[in-house]
Motif scaffolding. Structure first.
Motif, mmCIF file in Angstrom:
data_model
loop_
_atom_site.group_PDB
_atom_site.id
_atom_site.type_symbol
_atom_site.label_atom_id
_atom_site.label_comp_id
_atom_site.label_asym_id
_atom_site.label_seq_id
_atom_site.Cartn_x
_atom_site.Cartn_y
_atom_site.Cartn_z
ATOM 1 N N LEU A 97 0.832 -1.205 0.000
ATOM 2 C CA LEU A 97 0.000 0.000 0.000
ATOM 3 C C LEU A 97 0.869 1.259 0.000
ATOM 4 O O LEU A 97 0.620 2.203 -0.760
ATOM 5 N N ILE A 98 1.902 1.251 0.824
ATOM 6 C CA ILE A 98 2.823 2.397 0.881
ATOM 7 C C ILE A 98 3.530 2.573 -0.466
ATOM 8 O O ILE A 98 3.629 3.682 -0.992
ATOM 9 N N GLY A 99 4.009 1.471 -1.040
ATOM 10 C CA GLY A 99 4.697 1.543 -2.328
ATOM 11 C C GLY A 99 3.806 2.093 -3.424
ATOM 12 O O GLY A 99 4.232 2.921 -4.244
ATOM 13 N N ARG A 100 2.563 1.675 -3.449
ATOM 14 C CA ARG A 100 1.632 2.146 -4.471
ATOM 15 C C ARG A 100 1.288 3.623 -4.254
ATOM 16 O O ARG A 100 1.159 4.391 -5.217
ATOM 17 N N GLY A 101 1.158 4.014 -3.009
ATOM 18 C CA GLY A 101 0.923 5.436 -2.723
ATOM 19 C C GLY A 101 2.099 6.298 -3.149
ATOM 20 O O GLY A 101 1.921 7.374 -3.734
ATOM 21 N N LEU A 102 3.304 5.810 -2.887
ATOM 22 C CA LEU A 102 4.507 6.552 -3.304
ATOM 23 C C LEU A 102 4.646 6.589 -4.823
ATOM 24 O O LEU A 102 5.033 7.618 -5.388
ATOM 25 N N ALA A 103 4.335 5.485 -5.474
ATOM 26 C CA ALA A 103 4.394 5.458 -6.945
ATOM 27 C C ALA A 103 3.384 6.443 -7.533
ATOM 28 O O ALA A 103 3.693 7.166 -8.488
ATOM 29 N N GLY A 104 2.189 6.479 -6.969
ATOM 30 C CA GLY A 104 1.182 7.446 -7.421
ATOM 31 C C GLY A 104 1.634 8.875 -7.191
ATOM 32 O O GLY A 104 1.441 9.747 -8.045
ATOM 33 N N LEU A 145 4.814 9.993 -6.977
ATOM 34 C CA LEU A 145 5.899 10.305 -7.915
ATOM 35 C C LEU A 145 5.353 10.540 -9.320
ATOM 36 O O LEU A 145 5.726 11.503 -9.995
ATOM 37 N N THR A 146 4.455 9.677 -9.752
ATOM 38 C CA THR A 146 3.855 9.828 -11.082
ATOM 39 C C THR A 146 3.099 11.148 -11.172
ATOM 40 O O THR A 146 3.255 11.896 -12.139
ATOM 41 N N GLY A 147 2.283 11.426 -10.184
ATOM 42 C CA GLY A 147 1.501 12.675 -10.194
ATOM 43 C C GLY A 147 2.381 13.906 -10.154
ATOM 44 O O GLY A 147 2.144 14.866 -10.899
ATOM 45 N N ALA A 178 0.783 19.428 -5.820
ATOM 46 C CA ALA A 178 -0.617 19.108 -6.143
ATOM 47 C C ALA A 178 -0.692 17.766 -6.859
ATOM 48 O O ALA A 178 -1.558 16.936 -6.552
ATOM 49 N N GLY A 179 0.220 17.530 -7.794
ATOM 50 C CA GLY A 179 0.244 16.259 -8.507
ATOM 51 C C GLY A 179 0.504 15.084 -7.585
ATOM 52 O O GLY A 179 -0.112 14.024 -7.718
ATOM 53 N N ALA A 180 1.419 15.274 -6.638
ATOM 54 C CA ALA A 180 1.734 14.207 -5.684
ATOM 55 C C ALA A 180 0.531 13.881 -4.808
ATOM 56 O O ALA A 180 0.251 12.708 -4.526
ATOM 57 N N LEU A 181 -0.192 14.908 -4.396
ATOM 58 C CA LEU A 181 -1.379 14.685 -3.561
ATOM 59 C C LEU A 181 -2.479 13.953 -4.329
ATOM 60 O O LEU A 181 -3.073 13.008 -3.815
ATOM 61 N N VAL A 182 -2.722 14.372 -5.556
ATOM 62 C CA VAL A 182 -3.732 13.696 -6.378
ATOM 63 C C VAL A 182 -3.293 12.254 -6.628
ATOM 64 O O VAL A 182 -4.059 11.304 -6.426
ATOM 65 N N GLY A 183 -2.043 12.084 -7.062
ATOM 66 C CA GLY A 183 -1.540 10.757 -7.402
ATOM 67 C C GLY A 183 -1.563 9.784 -6.243
ATOM 68 O O GLY A 183 -1.995 8.637 -6.390
ATOM 69 N N SER A 184 -1.107 10.227 -5.086
ATOM 70 C CA SER A 184 -1.054 9.306 -3.950
ATOM 71 C C SER A 184 -2.444 8.950 -3.443
ATOM 72 O O SER A 184 -2.719 7.784 -3.132
#
Length: 159
Positions: free
Chosen positions: A85-92, A94-96, A109-115
């Motif tokens: 779950l942590i890894g997927r949140g971090l990947a989201g 970074l991507t965002g 803002a992108g990091a918040l949306v992505g995670s």
């Protein structure tokens, strides 16, 4: 320079973050491959600029493929367990952050949306896969392979 409209960042980030919830590395791998082919001037000199390097895109593709193979193993922990779950949140995140920044937006803002979306999608995709396996005559690795295809196609459509 014309600033891209916010929706040109939000929806692609949302789509890629959903992919992060399904496969941790697929979204960041797809974004890095895209940026390596069409670099953004907004990432030049940024800490996120490394994603535009061809060798980084190649390494991320290899990691995404390894993750997809590992997902089919019976000893692989559920994605909703804490490390996944942590890894997927971090990947989201970074991507965002990278997508928003590459389109002249706020990396925060992108990091918040992505995670946020990645964590929600982790639970949604986990329970959907579990339901499909439980109600069909199709085994989990086969459903996982179909999920891989959906994740990869979705990531490519978002860019």
């Amino acid at each position: 320079m014309i600033k891209p409209k916010p929706l040109k960042r939000f929806w692609p980030t949302t789509g890629l973050a959903i992919v992060s919830g399904m496969r941790t590395m697929a979204s960041i791998s797809a974004l890095s491959s895209h940026l390596a082919k069409t670099p953004s001037p907004f990432l030049t000199g940024s800490p996120l600029g490394f994603l535009q390097k061809k060798y980084v895109a190649l390494i991320l593709k290899a990691l995404a493929l390894a993750e997809m193979a590992g997902d089919k193993l019976p000893q692989t922990p559920n994605r909703i367990e804490k490390p996944g779950l942590i890894g997927r949140g971090l990947a989201g995140a970074l991507t965002g952050a990278a997508l928003y920044k590459s389109r002249n937006g706020s990396a925060i803002a992108g990091a918040l949306v992505g995670s946020t979306v990645a964590v929600a999608a982790t639970y949604g995709s986990y329970y959907l896969r579990k339901k499909v396996v439980d109600t069909s005559n199709v085994n989990d690795p086969t459903i996982g392979t179909l999920e891989d295809i959906v994740a990869l196609q979705t990531a490519n459509l978002m860019l």
